[in-house]
Every structure is written in C-alpha cells, then in structure tokens.
Design an enzyme around this catalytic site. Structure first.
Site, PDB file in Angstrom:
ATOM      1  N   CYS A  11       0.817  -1.217   0.000  1.00 45.26           N
ATOM      2  CA  CYS A  11       0.000   0.000   0.000  1.00 45.26           C
ATOM      3  C   CYS A  11       0.849   1.266   0.000  1.00 45.26           C
ATOM      4  O   CYS A  11       1.952   1.282   0.525  1.00 45.26           O
ATOM      5  CB  CYS A  11      -0.870   0.034   1.251  1.00 45.26           C
ATOM      6  N   ARG A  37       5.283  -0.233  -6.402  1.00 52.59           N
ATOM      7  CA  ARG A  37       5.326  -1.007  -5.161  1.00 52.59           C
ATOM      8  C   ARG A  37       4.273  -2.100  -5.114  1.00 52.59           C
ATOM      9  O   ARG A  37       4.315  -2.965  -4.239  1.00 52.59           O
ATOM     10  CB  ARG A  37       5.148  -0.068  -3.965  1.00 52.59           C
ATOM     11  N   TRP A  85      -3.092  -2.648  -1.361  1.00 52.88           N
ATOM     12  CA  TRP A  85      -2.720  -4.025  -1.662  1.00 52.88           C
ATOM     13  C   TRP A  85      -3.517  -4.865  -0.665  1.00 52.88           C
ATOM     14  O   TRP A  85      -3.258  -4.817   0.537  1.00 52.88           O
ATOM     15  CB  TRP A  85      -1.210  -4.188  -1.465  1.00 52.88           C
ATOM     16  N   ASN A 143      -2.002   2.168   5.789  1.00 54.69           N
ATOM     17  CA  ASN A 143      -1.150   1.027   5.418  1.00 54.69           C
ATOM     18  C   ASN A 143      -0.936   0.196   6.676  1.00 54.69           C
ATOM     19  O   ASN A 143      -0.771   0.770   7.754  1.00 54.69           O
ATOM     20  CB  ASN A 143       0.228   1.491   4.942  1.00 54.69           C
ATOM     21  N   GLY A 144      -0.865  -1.111   6.528  1.00 56.48           N
ATOM     22  CA  GLY A 144      -0.624  -1.957   7.695  1.00 56.48           C
ATOM     23  C   GLY A 144      -1.836  -2.816   7.995  1.00 56.48           C
ATOM     24  O   GLY A 144      -2.764  -2.907   7.183  1.00 56.48           O
ATOM     25  N   GLU A 179      18.247 -17.654  -6.814  1.00 52.92           N
ATOM     26  CA  GLU A 179      17.898 -16.287  -7.197  1.00 52.92           C
ATOM     27  C   GLU A 179      17.384 -16.246  -8.644  1.00 52.92           C
ATOM     28  O   GLU A 179      16.416 -15.545  -8.958  1.00 52.92           O
ATOM     29  CB  GLU A 179      19.127 -15.380  -7.007  1.00 52.92           C
ATOM     30  N   LYS A 192      13.737 -14.924  -9.854  1.00 54.75           N
ATOM     31  CA  LYS A 192      13.519 -13.900 -10.899  1.00 54.75           C
ATOM     32  C   LYS A 192      12.582 -14.442 -11.962  1.00 54.75           C
ATOM     33  O   LYS A 192      11.670 -13.770 -12.416  1.00 54.75           O
ATOM     34  CB  LYS A 192      14.838 -13.480 -11.571  1.00 54.75           C
ATOM     35  N   GLU A 244       8.965 -14.702 -10.661  1.00 51.16           N
ATOM     36  CA  GLU A 244       8.354 -13.399 -10.379  1.00 51.16           C
ATOM     37  C   GLU A 244       7.857 -12.689 -11.624  1.00 51.16           C
ATOM     38  O   GLU A 244       6.786 -12.105 -11.615  1.00 51.16           O
ATOM     39  CB  GLU A 244       9.393 -12.462  -9.733  1.00 51.16           C
ATOM     40  N   HIS A 300      18.946 -36.790  -6.742  1.00 47.79           N
ATOM     41  CA  HIS A 300      18.199 -37.193  -5.541  1.00 47.79           C
ATOM     42  C   HIS A 300      16.701 -36.952  -5.701  1.00 47.79           C
ATOM     43  O   HIS A 300      15.987 -36.883  -4.701  1.00 47.79           O
ATOM     44  CB  HIS A 300      18.740 -36.448  -4.317  1.00 47.79           C
ATOM     45  N   LYS A 333       6.751  -4.193  -3.978  1.00 49.53           N
ATOM     46  CA  LYS A 333       8.185  -3.919  -3.870  1.00 49.53           C
ATOM     47  C   LYS A 333       8.657  -3.994  -2.421  1.00 49.53           C
ATOM     48  O   LYS A 333       9.712  -4.509  -2.123  1.00 49.53           O
ATOM     49  CB  LYS A 333       8.486  -2.540  -4.463  1.00 49.53           C
TER      50      LYS A 333
END
Ligand code: F6R
Length: 633
Positions: A2, A27, A74, A100-101, A505, A509, A512, A528, A628
């Site tokens: 948010c 964000r 969000w 926000n929160g 990583e 990427k 995402e 394995h 973000k």
C-alpha cells in the site's frame, strides 16, 4: 504494498496526489483512491484496478481543493473492490482516512462500535473501523466541548478542533493492536492533515507553503527534498506552513529534517523500456558505489566505519547470523560462503520470518546482519528487533538510508545502489553480495588472511565493474536464447558452492516476472529426485563457471543430456570449449575468483528472466500479486 500520499498547500491537490500515486505504482497495489476536501464536500474517487482507471474517474469529474489524501491498496482485509479501496470514512462521512498496515484487533474494535450503535460500515476493511473509531472520539470531544461551552483543547499548541482531532487519533491508536501508517482529513477542519505511524513507514515532506505526507519519499521528491522520516508512535499535525510532531502518548516529539539522497531524475526510466532493465544495466555503477571508499589497498582490507565496531570487537566476533527475505536471503547465502571462506567464522543464514519467531541458540559473540534493500520489510524488521531485544549487536545492510531498519540497527553498511524501482530486485542483490564479500575480507584480515590474500580480494572486487560491463554486452545473445525458449512451461536452475544461491535467485527472478514454473537446486541434488522432472520441454540452466567444481557440474549436465533435457550453461574460461558439444546454449562470462563469481553469473540470469518476460508480454516492472516493499507479515 500500500502507498499513501497526502498534500496541504496552495496548489490543487488532485494532480499532486495522482502524480504521487503513480510514483508509488511500482510497489504493487490492486485499487486506488483519493479524498480531497473542497469547502463543505469531501470529494472521493476510488476504484479497484490500476491508477490509470482512477485517473479516468478523476478526469471525468475533477475533484478540486487544496488539501487531501490518496492511497494505493494491496488487499489484506477484504477483496480488491471499489468498496474496499481507501479512503474510508467515519460514520459522519466527514472524516476520510487512508491506512497502510494491519489492525489485528479490528474485529473487537468493530464489535464495540456496533454495540454503541454504529452500524454504518460499507467495506470489509480494518481501515474503516479505525476511521469510525477516530470519528466517534472526535465527535464526542467536540460535543462535550460544545456542552461545556468551553474552548478547552487537548493539544498545547493546536487550538480547538485541530487539537481535538489529534487527540482523537492518539486515543484511537492507543487501542489499536497492529501496524499502521495513516493519513486523514476532516471536512470541518480546513487545510489540515494528520498522519501517524507504527510499523509502516510515513514521511513528512516539508515544502514552501505546502507540506506532504507519503509512505515513500519517492512519491514527493519531485516537490521537495526536505523530509522528516517519522518514527514509530509519532503523530504529526500538518498545515500549509507548519507541522507539529508528538507521540501517541501525547509527548512532544523530536525530529530531524533530512535531505533526500536522490532526485526526481534518479527515479526516471530514461531511455529504457523498463526499470528492471535500467537497473540491471546500472550494476557496474552500483557495485562500484557499494565499494567506493571502502577498500584500503594500503592496509589490504576493507574499511567499514558504519559498523561502529572497534578492531577488538571485530576480532571477538565468534559467529555471524545473516537474515533477510527473498533476494536478500539469497545474497545472505552467498555471504555465508564468503564469510566462512575468507574469515572462517561460523555463519548461518536465517529466513527473517523464521528467525524472529523461533528461539535460535545464539552465543554471546554473535553478530547479526539484517539485509534489506527497502529497509522496511516487516519480517526483517521483526528479526532485527528480536535480535536487538535479546542484546545482540545487530547491523543493517540497507539501500534506503532513511529506512526503519537502517535507523534501528546498531550500525551497518549502506548499499548506495540508488533507488530500485523494478519490483524484481536486481542491482540490490549484486551490491549486497559485494558488501558481504567486503565484510568477509575485513573479518578475515582481523584473523588469518595475509596482506597478499587481502590484496588479491581487493583486486577481484575492484575489477568487477568493468567485468560487469562485459557481461552486459551479452544482452542480445541472451535475448535470442529467451526467444528460443519462449514456449517452455518452466525452467530448472542448478549451481554449486557460491553459485547454488544464484540458482535460487535465478529461479525467483524467473517465477516473479514470467510466472513460469522455476526451481533452483544445488547441482548434485539432481539425482536425488529432481531428475524425474527432466524432459525435452523443460530446460535446465547450469551455472557452471570454470572453477574447482566445474567437472562436478559437467557430470550433472551429462545426466540431464542423457535424458534429453535441453541445457543452457553460464560458464567462464575454458568452460565454453568443454561444454561445446554438450550444452544447447552457452553464455560465456569473464573468469573470476569463486567468491565474486555470483556477481557476474547472476546478470545473464536476470537478463534471461527479463527478456523471456518481455517475450511473453508480462508487466515486467509490476508483476502480478507482488509488491516492492513487503510491510506486512
Ligand atoms: C525479489 C524481491 C523480494 C525481496 C524481498 C526482500 O525480486 O524483490 O524477494 O528481495 O521482499 O525485500 P527487501 O530487500 O526490501 O527487504
């Protein structure tokens, strides 16, 4: 996550609020709204979906007025719908609030309001409950004052209703369990905003005859670079030409006016089609900036004064814990290898979300690093606080210098990578790895590393920017590879030693921004179980530089080939020749010592994810469902 923007001044608020929201767009959000006060009216426009939709609504019927608040939401409590979008109102419809929160006890607060006869709720959000609570407290206080015929007020400096509103905010927030960054306006109190924070960032932008509130300074840096980064439990009353900071408890607050580190130009895309590509291409500079002034060829070591530790304290470190989330955690995993190899100090990596809630056995001489680009990630902040509460020296590795993690840690190292706007972290990762290598060098030189070994490590770090430039020249080759594999359903990534975290990583990427299935594993794990996945339409990407474990990687590549799995190899030195007949596609990068290798190997993989996402028509800078800065747990 948010975003909040608030404005009070002499200009029309609408364009400023909308522009601020656009700057926070990266964000992540799923609905947006504004409330602007115009005399008798609070004009609200809000909707689910993109800011472009909100812009259309505002263009159809422009809200006018010189003070107001705005928000990108969000979704946490309640679906992303028009009704649930912020701002939310109190029962009187005069007070508008953005938040926000998460208000954890919102149900109990709501039950109490319902019991008191307030049943005028129009959304499923926790925020609306807070708006109602503040509104009720304010209305009661105004009514009491009217009955008493008094002009008494609750704040020493603020007269009348302004003071009453601030006091109502304080009283409400004392009842809240959870986190908040809030901004609010009231129809009856002209040219006045109130903001408060606990656990969600809020910054006050100080202008000339205008002031701003924002959850992220990038929303307002085009208007002012003078900022006050509010602390938890701060409440700020904002007018055009003044502001007053106090605490939720009612005490006068201390504050510091800071100059924002970057300018509006730094957060522009320039000629790049996406922020992510711009940030990938900035890595030669960002790694150089991470090292600037921090390597001492004379003393053959790193100079990290921000750690705030004496040589004796550094020598006494017996154990290191590195904590963070997502990409920062992958950088930490490389840091574990570097610090153990260079300094031989036992090092552990802990997911911040796990570390903060479990009782990790720690020794007295443990040094904890919280790693975070934004410096606001709720779990990493929680881990930092838990570690400090237990009395461990806890340092930050942050990009955002004004962030909560940077401010609450006992010291640390700034990345100086510049603003990272693309949701997928890129340049912050390579800066984090470079800094962790420098920490390994510093701690190693306090122990067994000789001057010549120290010099070699410094030379390896200093050579990186020009080697990164060389790797970036491969972008077109990688784009061609991305096109070739554009129809696959997923990819597997494998690496060993320092490049195992790079496999993780690279898979992150890929997931995402392309939304394809992707997994990263140590190469040896293939046999394995993972080998069961190998098939002609699932490429395996091997990070196999010409290093001590190259031949081991080669064995694993052969195992994939034997099962007709396509292989893309990132290699160096003689690797390209040795893989020529085995790998389908080979990307050859400069040969470097193993501890700096991830800084180069990750770049082709960032580019692979980027080019594939573009090929698939994905929204690279704002991938679905992602934010973000993750300020909720
Ligand atoms: C991945 C990504 C996230 C972040 C994570 C931590 O591309 O961006 O995984 O790395 O949310 O964020 P910071 O570093 O801001 O704490």
């Amino acid at each position: 996550m948010c975003g909040i923007v608030g404005y009070v001044g002499r200009s029309e608020a609408a364009p400023i609020l909308l522009d601020g929201l656009r700057r926070l767009e990266y964000r992540g959000y799923d609905s947006a709204g504004v409330a602007i006060v115009n005399g008798e009216h609070v004009e609200t426009r809000k909707c689910a979906g993109r800011i472009a939709e909100l812009g259309k609504l505002m263009a159809e019927k422009p809200p006018t007025g010189t003070y107001g608040i705005s928000h990108t939401r969000w979704a946490t409590h309640g679906k992303p719908t028009d009704q649930n979008a912020h701002p939310h109102f109190d029962a009187s419809g005069k007070l508008a609030l953005v938040h926000n929160g998460v208000i954890e006890n919102y149900q109990a607060l709501k039950d109490q309001l319902l019991q008191d006869g307030d049943d005028n709720f129009t959304s499923e959000t926790d925020t609306e409950v807070l708006a109602h609570l503040i509104g009720k407290l304010y209305d009661t206080s105004v009514a009491e004052a009217a009955n008493a015929g008094s002009n008494g007020n609750a704040s020493a400096q603020l007269p009348n209703n302004k003071g009453r509103l601030v006091e109502a905010v304080r009283t409400a927030l004392r009842q809240v369990i959870g986190t908040y960054g809030i901004a609010l306006v009231h129809r009856d109190i002209p040219d006045f905003l109130v903001g408060a924070r606990r656990g969600s960032p809020l910054v006050l932008g100080v202008g000339k005859e205008e002031n701003f509130l924002a959850s992220d300074v990038s929303a307002i840096v085009a208007y002012t670079r003078d900022a006050v980064y509010l602390n938890d439990f701060d409440v700020v009353a904002v007018e055009r030409d003044k502001f007053e900071i106090s605490s939720v408890a009612g005490q006068a607050g201390n504050y510091q006016l800071s100059k924002v580190e970057f300018t509006d130009a730094d957060i522009k895309k320039g000629d790049y089609p996406h922020y992510m590509l711009k940030e990938i291409f900035e890595q030669a500079d960002s790694v150089r900036d991470a090292m600037r002034g921090r390597l001492s060829p004379e003393e053959c070591t790193a100079k990290l004064g921000g750690l705030n530790m004496t040589p004796a304290q550094l020598r006494d470190v017996g154990r290191v814990v590195l904590t963070g989330c997502g990409t920062a955690l992958h950088a930490a995993m490389i840091g574990e290898y570097s610090i153990e190899q260079l300094a031989q100090i036992p090092t552990e990596v802990e997911y911040a979300s796990e570390f903060r809630h479990r009782n990790t056995p720690m020794t007295r001489d443990t040094l904890v690093f919280a790693i975070s680009q934004s410096g606001e990630t709720a779990d990493t902040l929680g881990a930092l606080r838990e570690s400090r509460r237990k009395g461990y020296r806890t340092l930050g590795i942050c990009n955002n210098v004004a962030s909560t993690i940077a401010r609450e840690s006992d010291g640390g190292v700034y990345m100086h990578a510049g603003p990272e706007i693309g949701v997928a972290a890129t340049k912050s990762f390579t800066s984090q790895v470079a800094i962790l290598t420098a920490i390994g060098l510093l701690l190693g030189r306090m122990r067994h590393l000789s001057t010549s070994e120290g010099t070699r490590i410094i030379e390896a770090l200093e050579a990186l920017p020009s080697q990164i430039e060389d790797v970036l020249k491969l972008s077109d080759q990688i784009k061609a590879i991305a096109k070739k594999y554009a129809s696959v359903n997923g990819m597997l990534f494998f690496g060993r030693q320092f490049n195992f975290p790079v496999a993780l990583e690279a898979a992150l990427k890929m997931k995402e921004i392309t939304y394809l299935f992707a997994e990263g594993h140590p190469s040896a794990e293939l046999k394995h179980g993972i080998i069961a996945l190998v098939r002609p339409d699932l490429p395996s990407v091997f990070i196999a530089p010409d290093d001590a474990v190259f031949s081991k990687n080669l064995n694993n590549i052969e195992q994939v080939r034997a099962r007709k799995g396509p292989v893309i190899a990132i290699t160096s030195g003689t690797g390209a020749d040795r893989l020529a007949k085995i790998a389908d596609d080979i990307v050859s990068i400069p040969i470097v010592p193993d501890y700096v290798s991830p800084i180069l190997t990750v770049i082709p993989l960032q580019l692979l994810a980027y080019h594939l996402a573009v090929e698939l028509g994905r929204d690279v800078d704002k991938p679905r469902n992602l934010a973000k800065s993750v300020t909720v747990e």
